[in-house]
Design a protein around this motif. Structure first.
Motif, short mmCIF file in Angstrom:
data_model
loop_
_atom_site.label_atom_id
_atom_site.label_comp_id
_atom_site.label_asym_id
_atom_site.label_seq_id
_atom_site.Cartn_x
_atom_site.Cartn_y
_atom_site.Cartn_z
N THR A 1 14.84 10.63 -12.64
CA THR A 1 15.08 9.86 -11.42
C THR A 1 15.30 10.79 -10.24
O THR A 1 14.71 10.61 -9.17
CB THR A 1 16.30 8.93 -11.59
N SER A 2 16.10 11.82 -10.45
CA SER A 2 16.37 12.78 -9.38
C SER A 2 15.08 13.48 -8.94
O SER A 2 14.81 13.59 -7.74
CB SER A 2 17.39 13.82 -9.87
N ARG A 3 14.29 13.92 -9.91
CA ARG A 3 13.03 14.59 -9.59
C ARG A 3 12.06 13.64 -8.88
O ARG A 3 11.36 14.04 -7.94
CB ARG A 3 12.39 15.14 -10.85
N ALA A 4 12.01 12.41 -9.36
CA ALA A 4 11.09 11.43 -8.76
C ALA A 4 11.48 11.13 -7.32
O ALA A 4 10.62 11.07 -6.43
CB ALA A 4 11.08 10.14 -9.59
N LEU A 5 12.77 10.93 -7.08
CA LEU A 5 13.21 10.63 -5.71
C LEU A 5 12.98 11.83 -4.79
O LEU A 5 12.57 11.66 -3.63
CB LEU A 5 14.68 10.22 -5.70
N ALA A 6 13.23 13.04 -5.30
CA ALA A 6 12.97 14.23 -4.49
C ALA A 6 11.48 14.34 -4.19
O ALA A 6 11.08 14.65 -3.06
CB ALA A 6 13.45 15.48 -5.23
N ARG A 7 10.65 14.06 -5.18
CA ARG A 7 9.20 14.12 -4.99
C ARG A 7 8.76 13.07 -3.96
O ARG A 7 7.93 13.35 -3.10
CB ARG A 7 8.48 13.89 -6.32
N LEU A 8 9.32 11.88 -4.03
CA LEU A 8 8.97 10.83 -3.07
C LEU A 8 9.37 11.23 -1.66
O LEU A 8 8.63 10.99 -0.70
CB LEU A 8 9.61 9.50 -3.46
N ARG A 9 10.54 11.83 -1.52
CA ARG A 9 10.97 12.28 -0.18
C ARG A 9 10.01 13.33 0.36
O ARG A 9 9.75 13.38 1.56
CB ARG A 9 12.38 12.85 -0.24
N GLU A 10 9.48 14.15 -0.53
CA GLU A 10 8.58 15.23 -0.13
C GLU A 10 7.18 14.72 0.20
O GLU A 10 6.62 15.07 1.23
CB GLU A 10 8.50 16.24 -1.27
N VAL A 11 6.61 13.91 -0.67
CA VAL A 11 5.20 13.54 -0.52
C VAL A 11 4.98 12.19 0.15
O VAL A 11 3.85 11.86 0.51
CB VAL A 11 4.45 13.55 -1.88
N ALA A 12 6.04 11.39 0.29
CA ALA A 12 5.89 10.06 0.88
C ALA A 12 7.04 9.77 1.85
O ALA A 12 7.77 8.80 1.67
CB ALA A 12 5.80 9.01 -0.22
N ILE B 1 0.84 -1.20 0.00
CA ILE B 1 0.00 0.00 0.00
C ILE B 1 0.87 1.25 0.00
O ILE B 1 0.63 2.18 -0.77
CB ILE B 1 -0.97 -0.01 1.19
N LEU B 2 1.89 1.27 0.87
CA LEU B 2 2.79 2.43 0.91
C LEU B 2 3.47 2.66 -0.43
O LEU B 2 3.53 3.79 -0.93
CB LEU B 2 3.87 2.24 1.99
N LEU B 3 3.95 1.59 -1.03
CA LEU B 3 4.63 1.71 -2.32
C LEU B 3 3.67 2.17 -3.41
O LEU B 3 3.99 3.07 -4.20
CB LEU B 3 5.29 0.38 -2.70
N ARG B 4 2.48 1.58 -3.46
CA ARG B 4 1.51 1.97 -4.48
C ARG B 4 1.11 3.44 -4.32
O ARG B 4 1.06 4.19 -5.29
CB ARG B 4 0.27 1.08 -4.42
N GLN B 5 0.84 3.86 -3.09
CA GLN B 5 0.45 5.25 -2.85
C GLN B 5 1.58 6.20 -3.23
O GLN B 5 1.33 7.27 -3.78
CB GLN B 5 0.04 5.44 -1.39
N ALA B 6 2.80 5.82 -2.93
CA ALA B 6 3.94 6.67 -3.27
C ALA B 6 4.09 6.78 -4.78
O ALA B 6 4.28 7.87 -5.32
CB ALA B 6 5.21 6.13 -2.63
N LEU B 7 4.00 5.66 -5.48
CA LEU B 7 4.13 5.68 -6.94
C LEU B 7 3.02 6.49 -7.60
O LEU B 7 3.23 7.14 -8.62
CB LEU B 7 4.16 4.25 -7.51
#
Length: 173
Positions: A147-158, A102-108
């Motif tokens: 990749t950089s933007r996605a990881l930054a976004r994940l750190r921010e929103v998840a 669930i955490l992974l799906r919500q983050a993606l």
């Protein structure tokens, strides 16, 4: 259309490609549709492609089809009832596994489709930057920046994903 080699390939790799399609779409039915369309396109081209590289060919079809579908229309998400109960592996904690999924799906879901595609290629399929760039038909620089933007976004929103990273490190130790 296709031949026995195609059927053998699909049987051997269906599970892996089903998981990739699910990670891209976040929905079992959409994943089945995506994979079915990609396999249909692969079957049409089967005699023309190198038998040594059907994974790369299918990967490219799958990711391009995924992005194209999103561009054509946004589909509504809904719950789907199934008559199959997931198999249980001895010694697994089903509740913890469900929380991780669930955490992974919500983050993606919080990423753009391109970012999600890059994350799945790089970290689920474990492709190098050049391999991911080839699969997506983009430059290595684009893969790096997405990749950089996605990881930054994940750190921010998840931020809750740090739990998954911690658990993965503990398992490896």
């Amino acid at each position: 259309m296709a031949d026995a080699g195609f059927d053998e390939y699909v049987q051997a790799r269906l599970g892996q490609w089903s998981r990739v399609a699910y990670l891209l779409t976040g929905d079992h039915h959409a994943a089945e549709d995506l994979l079915q369309n990609a396999l249909f396109k692969l079957a049409l081209a089967w005699r023309r492609i190198s038998i040594d590289a059907p994974d790369a060919y299918l990967r490219r079809i799958l990711y391009h089809e995924h992005v194209s579908r999103w561009r054509r229309s946004h589909h509504l998400r809904s719950e789907h009832v199934t008559d199959r109960v997931p198999e249980r592996v001895a010694g697994t904690d089903l509740a913890a596994d469900a929380v991780r999924r669930i955490l992974l799906r919500q983050a993606l879901e919080k990423l753009t489709r391109k970012q999600r595609a890059v994350i799945v290629l790089r970290f689920f399929e474990d492709l190098s930057e050049p391999e991911a760039a080839e699969a997506l038909g983009v430059s290595v620089g684009t893969v790096k920046s997405q990749t950089s933007r996605a990881l930054a976004r994940l750190r921010e929103v998840a931020p809750e994903l740090h739990v998954l990273v911690k658990e993965t490190r503990e398992v490896r130790a």
